[in-house]
Design a protein around this motif. Structure first.
Motif, PDB file in Angstrom:
ATOM      1  N   TRP A   1      15.196 -11.482  15.750  1.00 43.37           N
ATOM      2  CA  TRP A   1      14.011 -11.665  14.928  1.00 43.37           C
ATOM      3  C   TRP A   1      14.131 -12.966  14.138  1.00 43.37           C
ATOM      4  O   TRP A   1      15.227 -13.449  13.853  1.00 43.37           O
ATOM      5  N   SER A   2      13.005 -13.516  13.770  1.00 42.63           N
ATOM      6  CA  SER A   2      12.979 -14.742  12.967  1.00 42.63           C
ATOM      7  C   SER A   2      12.654 -14.398  11.512  1.00 42.63           C
ATOM      8  O   SER A   2      12.052 -13.366  11.219  1.00 42.63           O
ATOM      9  N   ASP A   3      13.052 -15.286  10.612  1.00 38.73           N
ATOM     10  CA  ASP A   3      12.727 -15.095   9.193  1.00 38.73           C
ATOM     11  C   ASP A   3      11.208 -15.177   9.018  1.00 38.73           C
ATOM     12  O   ASP A   3      10.518 -15.875   9.767  1.00 38.73           O
ATOM     13  N   GLY A   4      10.682 -14.461   8.034  1.00 39.65           N
ATOM     14  CA  GLY A   4       9.228 -14.422   7.880  1.00 39.65           C
ATOM     15  C   GLY A   4       8.780 -14.350   6.434  1.00 39.65           C
ATOM     16  O   GLY A   4       9.564 -14.069   5.523  1.00 39.65           O
ATOM     17  N   TRP A   5       7.481 -14.587   6.246  1.00 37.61           N
ATOM     18  CA  TRP A   5       6.861 -14.587   4.925  1.00 37.61           C
ATOM     19  C   TRP A   5       5.821 -13.486   4.823  1.00 37.61           C
ATOM     20  O   TRP A   5       5.162 -13.138   5.802  1.00 37.61           O
ATOM     21  N   ARG A   6       5.677 -12.981   3.614  1.00 37.07           N
ATOM     22  CA  ARG A   6       4.583 -12.077   3.263  1.00 37.07           C
ATOM     23  C   ARG A   6       3.879 -12.672   2.055  1.00 37.07           C
ATOM     24  O   ARG A   6       4.528 -13.035   1.061  1.00 37.07           O
ATOM     25  N   TYR A   7       2.542 -12.757   2.105  1.00 34.10           N
ATOM     26  CA  TYR A   7       1.751 -13.316   1.012  1.00 34.10           C
ATOM     27  C   TYR A   7       0.806 -12.237   0.486  1.00 34.10           C
ATOM     28  O   TYR A   7       0.193 -11.509   1.278  1.00 34.10           O
ATOM     29  N   ALA A   8       0.684 -12.157  -0.827  1.00 29.40           N
ATOM     30  CA  ALA A   8      -0.174 -11.129  -1.416  1.00 29.40           C
ATOM     31  C   ALA A   8      -0.913 -11.682  -2.633  1.00 29.40           C
ATOM     32  O   ALA A   8      -0.407 -12.562  -3.346  1.00 29.40           O
ATOM     33  N   ILE A   9      -2.104 -11.138  -2.850  1.00 29.54           N
ATOM     34  CA  ILE A   9      -2.896 -11.452  -4.031  1.00 29.54           C
ATOM     35  C   ILE A   9      -3.444 -10.148  -4.594  1.00 29.54           C
ATOM     36  O   ILE A   9      -3.902  -9.282  -3.846  1.00 29.54           O
ATOM     37  N   GLY A  10      -3.370  -9.988  -5.902  1.00 35.27           N
ATOM     38  CA  GLY A  10      -3.840  -8.767  -6.539  1.00 35.27           C
ATOM     39  C   GLY A  10      -4.649  -9.070  -7.782  1.00 35.27           C
ATOM     40  O   GLY A  10      -4.330  -9.999  -8.543  1.00 35.27           O
ATOM     41  N   LEU A  11      -5.695  -8.300  -7.998  1.00 36.00           N
ATOM     42  CA  LEU A  11      -6.577  -8.467  -9.154  1.00 36.00           C
ATOM     43  C   LEU A  11      -6.647  -7.156  -9.925  1.00 36.00           C
ATOM     44  O   LEU A  11      -6.793  -6.075  -9.330  1.00 36.00           O
ATOM     45  N   GLU A  12      -6.511  -7.245 -11.242  1.00 34.60           N
ATOM     46  CA  GLU A  12      -6.572  -6.065 -12.118  1.00 34.60           C
ATOM     47  C   GLU A  12      -7.580  -6.328 -13.231  1.00 34.60           C
ATOM     48  O   GLU A  12      -7.512  -7.364 -13.904  1.00 34.60           O
ATOM     49  N   HIS A  13      -8.520  -5.394 -13.421  1.00 33.81           N
ATOM     50  CA  HIS A  13      -9.559  -5.558 -14.440  1.00 33.81           C
ATOM     51  C   HIS A  13      -9.695  -4.274 -15.247  1.00 33.81           C
ATOM     52  O   HIS A  13      -9.891  -3.188 -14.683  1.00 33.81           O
ATOM     53  N   ASN A  14      -9.599  -4.393 -16.566  1.00 30.63           N
ATOM     54  CA  ASN A  14      -9.740  -3.249 -17.467  1.00 30.63           C
ATOM     55  C   ASN A  14     -11.211  -3.045 -17.821  1.00 30.63           C
ATOM     56  O   ASN A  14     -11.820  -3.889 -18.479  1.00 30.63           O
TER      57      ASN A  14
END
Length: 425
Positions: free
Chosen positions: A321-334
């Motif tokens: 297997w090759s090295d890999g990336w994971r990308y994430a974006i999260g939004l939180e609103h009260n």
């Protein structure tokens, strides 16, 4: 608070069943809020699950908190098999058996004083389960595969000033592995049968994290988790694989290295109600270069042809297997002091090469869409989340012992549902 109640709650958190599963390998679903924000949850306020997402952020927990989380994952997928002429093999079921799993997380954080915090968590970092029809040709590669993983992470965190905080912790990692496949030993003097390899292992690792706040609105963080090397001892059961269809029972062993990883995160608060997180994870999957299992006795023993015993005394499979990336974006609103809504998106690169894929983890790149909501008051928090993981196609070659030359996995997805409960003391 009642010390006996705390001791009982902490014991329950660490002894809760940590069963995990999905047609994947790396698990990021450690809380309902984390699921809702796509795993981009490194800077949450007053959240005991920070032990998992970012140990340096347990300094954001005021007082004492205990949390439990349960995430349901249901994988679905289709496949096609091809022979050496690249013609599709007909008559296959063409899909996996839906074998849902759970990712369970348990966390406890205590503020010792204005500068020091202690936390401990029990959650899965690596786990998978996949199942296919036993009568299919895919079953000669694998018809049931399961890796249960649990990491117990005692953590110490220190807040140096308003800008800097850091943490260091140990990781006690458990894996339980079960692999089942059909085997055709006719050409080696045996017959058609089934093998089952089942074992478990404990190993140690460590982690470190640091946060830096530029101002009241902007913060960055980094988390490193070490690689963990397991020497796995397992039971070998072979049904109908020996000479003249005899059963074979023995022991098996192998070495598996779980990869190290880096998390880099950024947090921006637009105002008191809304914040945005960005997260990138680098996982060094190149440590998974092979899945080799060796037996203490051959599946087929024929003293007249020594090569037969040698050929059936091991199961070797290159992965690379090759090295890999994971990308994430999260939004939180009260929405108010008690109600919060969240949304997230994550993209996982595929690290599986053509000559290294199999039916243990037949998944390509992954896109996860998620939403969630939370209720909280001064003492407790309840959160729920729903997610949809769209899994990309994956083409991979068969091994010498497989009943196909190549395979194509497609139309794969995973349904996700999660709930968390936190209690403050």
């Amino acid at each position: 608070m009642n010390k006996n109640f705390l001791a009982l709650g902490l014991a329950a958190a660490l002894l809760a069943p940590q069963v995990a599963g999905a047609e994947g390998f790396a698990i990021n679903e450690w809380s309902a809020e984390g699921v809702a924000m796509g795993g981009a949850r490194m800077f949450a306020e007053d959240d005991a699950a920070n032990v998992a997402y970012n140990p340096a952020s347990i300094t954001k927990v005021k007082g004492e908190a205990m949390k439990s989380s349960y995430t349901y994952l249901s994988p679905h997928g289709s496949y096609k098999l091809y022979d050496s002429n690249n013609d599709e093999i007909k008559g296959e079921p063409g899909h996996n058996k839906v074998h849902a799993g759970w990712a369970v997380g348990s966390y406890y954080v205590k503020q010792i004083n204005d500068k020091e915090w202690f936390g401990i968590g029990a959650f899965p970092r690596f786990a998978m389960v996949s199942e296919f029809e036993r009568e299919s040709k895919a079953s000669y590669n694998a018809f049931f595969s399961k890796l249960n993983g649990v990491s117990v992470t005692p953590t110490y965190a220190h807040k140096f000033d308003k800008k800097w905080s850091a943490a260091v912790g140990a990781e006690i990692n458990y894996v339980g592995l079960e692999l089942q496949k059909n085997v055709n030993t006719t050409l080696l003097g045996g017959g058609n049968g089934t093998t089952q390899i089942e074992g478990e292992s404990y190993a140690l690792g460590w982690n470190a994290a640091a946060n830096y706040a530029f101002d009241d609105k902007n913060e960055i963080g980094v988390v490193y988790r070490s690689r963990i090397k397991h020497s796995l001892e397992a039971d070998l059961k072979g049904y109908g694989v020996g000479n003249k269809g005899a059963d074979v029972f023995g022991n098996a062993y192998g070495v598996v290295t779980l990869p190290d990883s880096w998390d880099i995160g950024y947090n921006h608060k637009f105002d008191k109600k809304t914040r945005l997180e960005l997260k990138a994870t680098r996982t060094n999957w190149s440590t998974y270069d092979a899945l080799n299992v060796y037996f203490d006795r051959p599946l087929v023993s024929n003293p007249n042809i020594p090569a037969i015993g040698a050929a059936t005394s091991k199961s070797e499979s290159a992965k690379n297997w090759s090295d890999g990336w994971r990308y994430a974006i999260g939004l939180e609103h009260n929405l108010s002091d008690k109600y919060t809504v969240m949304a997230g998106f994550a993209f996982d690169e595929s690290s599986i090469p053509y000559y290294g894929g199999d039916f243990l983890v037949p998944t390509g790149l992954r896109r996860t869409y998620s939403i969630g909501a939370r209720y909280n008051d001064k003492k407790q928090t309840v959160a729920v989340a729903l997610g949809w993981m769209d899994v990309g196609n994956l083409d991979f070659a068969g091994n010498a012992t497989d009943a196909y030359s190549s395979a194509h996995a497609y139309d794969s997805f995973t349904k996700i549902a999660s709930i968390s409960y936190q209690r403050k003391f």
